[in-house]
Design an enzyme around this catalytic site. Structure first.
Site, PDB file in Angstrom:
ATOM      1  N   ASP A  26       1.655  -6.899   5.093  1.00  0.00           N
ATOM      2  CA  ASP A  26       0.994  -6.312   6.260  1.00  0.00           C
ATOM      3  C   ASP A  26       0.884  -4.799   6.115  1.00  0.00           C
ATOM      4  O   ASP A  26       1.892  -4.087   6.053  1.00  0.00           O
ATOM      5  CB  ASP A  26       1.766  -6.662   7.536  1.00  0.00           C
ATOM      6  CG  ASP A  26       1.808  -8.162   7.787  1.00  0.00           C
ATOM      7  OD1 ASP A  26       0.736  -8.745   8.013  1.00  0.00           O
ATOM      8  OD2 ASP A  26       2.905  -8.742   7.743  1.00  0.00           O
TER       9      ASP A  26
ATOM     10  N   LYS B 204      13.911  -6.832   6.257  1.00  0.00           N
ATOM     11  CA  LYS B 204      13.795  -5.395   6.060  1.00  0.00           C
ATOM     12  C   LYS B 204      14.271  -4.675   7.329  1.00  0.00           C
ATOM     13  O   LYS B 204      14.011  -5.153   8.420  1.00  0.00           O
ATOM     14  CB  LYS B 204      12.336  -5.019   5.767  1.00  0.00           C
ATOM     15  CG  LYS B 204      11.760  -5.710   4.532  1.00  0.00           C
ATOM     16  CD  LYS B 204      10.262  -5.406   4.379  1.00  0.00           C
ATOM     17  CE  LYS B 204       9.652  -6.213   3.247  1.00  0.00           C
ATOM     18  NZ  LYS B 204       8.194  -5.961   3.101  1.00  0.00           N
TER      19      LYS B 204
ATOM     20  N   ASP C 109       4.550  -5.603  -0.540  1.00  0.00           N
ATOM     21  CA  ASP C 109       4.547  -5.857   0.894  1.00  0.00           C
ATOM     22  C   ASP C 109       3.166  -6.400   1.264  1.00  0.00           C
ATOM     23  O   ASP C 109       2.193  -6.194   0.525  1.00  0.00           O
ATOM     24  CB  ASP C 109       4.844  -4.556   1.650  1.00  0.00           C
ATOM     25  CG  ASP C 109       4.686  -4.704   3.149  1.00  0.00           C
ATOM     26  OD1 ASP C 109       5.342  -5.586   3.741  1.00  0.00           O
ATOM     27  OD2 ASP C 109       3.876  -3.946   3.732  1.00  0.00           O
TER      28      ASP C 109
ATOM     29  N   THR D 160       7.251 -10.210   2.325  1.00  0.00           N
ATOM     30  CA  THR D 160       6.780  -9.878   3.661  1.00  0.00           C
ATOM     31  C   THR D 160       7.744 -10.341   4.731  1.00  0.00           C
ATOM     32  O   THR D 160       8.451 -11.340   4.560  1.00  0.00           O
ATOM     33  CB  THR D 160       5.398 -10.514   3.898  1.00  0.00           C
ATOM     34  OG1 THR D 160       4.973 -10.270   5.258  1.00  0.00           O
ATOM     35  CG2 THR D 160       5.425 -12.023   3.667  1.00  0.00           C
TER      36      THR D 160
END
Length: 266
Positions: A35, A168, A33, A137
């Protein structure tokens, strides 16, 4: 590294000690991932959200912002647009909300990025061991490539939020990353900082190493958690990949809160 802890560029080292004997083999790939896991961009997102909402005469507190951590950008745009409509009767296009947020965060990251503790050292170790990595991401391609470009050669694949039908917590982003790498998701370890991202990776069948940042991640059977990536090395990743959970959340971090590794490679 600059005095304020930021750096505009960094490269993973190509040297690393030889592999130690391990009970479990290394994962086929590590799926990162971005962020809050690789880079500390969450404050930039929250600042951008707050600036947008307050410009329209509404308020946006920290708890509301935390609800969006890890979410797909279209969902964040929808939530913010709905918030403005309900709070002050202002109607905005969710797509325009997303565009404004992205522009603000890309500008902030381009000016200098703060790497999450231990992330660059782990990227270097994986590169030296020949383990491919993917950046997975919910940020869009323009921000993802900006960050990936700061660690040249570290990521074989970049999957961004504007390239998947479902973001996600759906499994699609991680399944796509594994497919592009030519490996099974079940043989990958995903590194995540949010419950939304953990849900996505687990749904894809990945082994998950959770490193909570702004939002707590509860324990669960088979789920690995660490308080900092500075506590993670190749041996830890091999254990996670082999189905041997680790959990150090709540334990003292022996290296503190700053990344002990010079991002420039020193």
């Amino acid at each position: 590294m600059t005095p304020d802890g930021t750096t505009p560029t960094a490269s993973p080292s190509t040297s690393a000690p030889g592999p130690a004997a391990r009970e479990h083999p290394l994962p086929a790939a590590v799926l990162w991932d971005m962020d809050g896991t690789l880079v500390d961009t969450e404050p930039h997102w929250i600042a951008a959200e707050t600036a947008l909402v307050t410009r329209h005469g509404a308020s946006w507190d920290h708890e509301q912002a935390l609800q969006l951590v890890g979410s797909a950008l279209p969902e964040s745009g929808r939530v913010l647009a709905e918030h403005l409509r309900a709070a002050v009767g202002v109607h905005v296009d969710p797509a325009e909300v997303v565009e404004e947020l992205l522009d603000a965060v890309v500008a902030a990251v381009s000016a200098g990025v703060v790497w999450r503790p231990g992330a660059l050292a782990l990227l270097r170790a994986l590169g030296a061991a020949g383990v491919p990595c993917a950046l997975v991401t919910m940020s869009y391609r323009n921000l993802a490539t900006t960050v990936a470009g700061m660690v040249p050669g570290a990521f074989s694949v970049v999957v961004s939020g504007d390239e998947v039908e479902r973001g996600k917590p759906a499994p699609d982003p991680y399944l796509r990353a594994a497919q592009l790498l030519g490996v099974s998701a079940q043989r990958c370890v995903a590194i995540e900082d949010s419950p939304t991202g953990v849900a996505s990776a687990e749904a894809a069948g990945c082994r998950v190493l959770a490193c909570p940042h702004m939002v707590p991640i509860p324990p669960a059977p088979g789920r690995s958690r660490v308080a900092s990536l500075a506590q993670v090395d190749l041996d830890v990743l091999a254990r996670v990949a082999g189905g041997q959970p680790v959990d150090s959340v709540g334990a003292p971090d022996p290296v503190g809160s700053a990344d002990p590794v010079d991002p420039a490679g020193g």
